[in-house]
Design an enzyme around this catalytic site. Sequence first.
Site, short mmCIF file in Angstrom:
data_model
loop_
_atom_site.label_atom_id
_atom_site.label_comp_id
_atom_site.label_asym_id
_atom_site.label_seq_id
_atom_site.Cartn_x
_atom_site.Cartn_y
_atom_site.Cartn_z
N GLY A 151 -64.66 -20.67 31.86
CA GLY A 151 -63.42 -21.30 32.29
C GLY A 151 -63.05 -20.87 33.71
N ARG B 127 -67.19 -15.51 46.70
CA ARG B 127 -66.25 -15.47 45.56
C ARG B 127 -67.01 -15.05 44.29
NH1 ARG B 127 -66.14 -18.16 40.32
NH2 ARG B 127 -63.99 -18.32 39.65
N VAL B 128 -66.42 -14.13 43.56
CA VAL B 128 -67.01 -13.71 42.30
C VAL B 128 -66.03 -14.03 41.19
CG1 VAL B 128 -67.83 -11.74 40.95
CG2 VAL B 128 -68.37 -11.89 43.39
N GLY B 129 -66.53 -14.66 40.12
CA GLY B 129 -65.67 -15.02 39.00
C GLY B 129 -65.66 -13.95 37.92
N ASP B 130 -65.29 -14.36 36.72
CA ASP B 130 -65.16 -13.40 35.61
C ASP B 130 -66.50 -13.07 34.95
OD1 ASP B 130 -65.12 -16.19 34.80
OD2 ASP B 130 -64.87 -15.44 32.75
N THR C 296 -70.50 -22.52 32.59
CA THR C 296 -71.17 -21.25 32.35
C THR C 296 -71.89 -21.22 31.00
OG1 THR C 296 -69.53 -20.12 33.67
CG2 THR C 296 -70.52 -18.81 31.94
N1 ASP Z 1 -65.98 -18.64 34.52
C1 ASP Z 1 -66.85 -19.12 35.56
C2 ASP Z 1 -66.33 -18.66 36.89
O1 ASP Z 1 -65.14 -18.71 37.10
C3 ASP Z 1 -66.99 -20.60 35.58
C4 ASP Z 1 -67.28 -21.26 34.26
O2 ASP Z 1 -67.07 -20.68 33.21
O3 ASP Z 1 -67.77 -22.37 34.27
O4 ASP Z 1 -67.11 -18.34 37.73
#
Ligand code: ASP
Length: 341
Positions: free
Chosen positions: A259, A235-238, A207
């Site tokens: 992360g 799917r949705v991340g943070d 990211t």
């Molecule tokens: N945090 C991001 C997610 O989980 C992935 C990343 O930081 O590379 O979607």
Amino acid sequence: MQIAWLWGGLIVTALAADSIHAGDDVVPHVVLGIHGGTGADKKDMTPELDRQLRALLTEALQAGRARLQSGGVSLDAVETAIRVMEDSPLLNAGKGAVFTHEGRNELDASIMDGRTKKAGAVAGVTIVKNPITAARAVMEKSKHVLFVGRGAEIFATQQGLEIVDPSYFWTEERWNSIRDIWKKEADAKTRTGELPALPPKKSEYGTVGAVALDAHGNLAAGTSTGGMTNKMAGRVGDSPIIGAGTYADNAAGAISCTGHGEFFIRYAVSHEIVAQVKYRGASIKDAAEDVINRQLKDAGGEGASICLDPQGNFATAYNSEGLYRGSITSDGQIRIRLYEE
Ligand code: ASP
């Protein structure tokens, strides 16, 4: 007694050395800090990639600072720096985003203004060239905070943002990564009859994010990502979740994270760092270390955060092998780190 004391001392020393990246100092007088994710495995780094990454981070920092110097506010610096990184195939945001299990690119982004506490975000977009700009449009041109999927794309189109064919995001390297995973899954299924739950690898994170402080003392933070390789459709991340991947509060700090997103959502990481500064009186560095290197690490969540406090102190915390990161001061001094502290 002495042995016990010595033994205790050794334990404490060992824990501290293992968990804190103590050499990663706080950098003062920073106006813009950025990250490009926790990166590939260090053993896979080549001199050429190292050079390209440093050049890209330098370009993003200089572009963001130039916006500040020409009268832009912290939000402008964050958006500008992130757009540079989104447009590069080197990082997992915009062009070069990772693929879902279905072989698509679904992008997430968010931005927050520390002065007004306004925020905007998009999730699961597939045709918006610069998701960070769409997130900002959500914040400034709608009465909502988070748009997903088709609605986000319609909104971005109506706002006149640049729309691209989904194939724009394709890169050979990311495609090879998902194909390797498909192959491993198929092989394992042939052996066991079941689809295996492959754990995410470090190289699947990447990211990008930025935190900035302008001449008016206003903080802003933003984050943009393709998510995690092989994530399930939808799917949705943070990264687009305010309080998880991104947070900004003029009273405490601006935060952008990267992360394993599920952990960052569950531990409300960026808001937790800000809350520790506000209510525990912690420095932003100590707060970030506590959340990333204690809470998250104990839970098995890998990742990092970059933080900028209202005085311009830039701090990072990571429990991963590396963190691609950089900062630029008001007088233009650039500091870039990939794996080194
Ligand atoms: N945090 C991001 C997610 O989980 C992935 C990343 O930081 O590379 O979607």
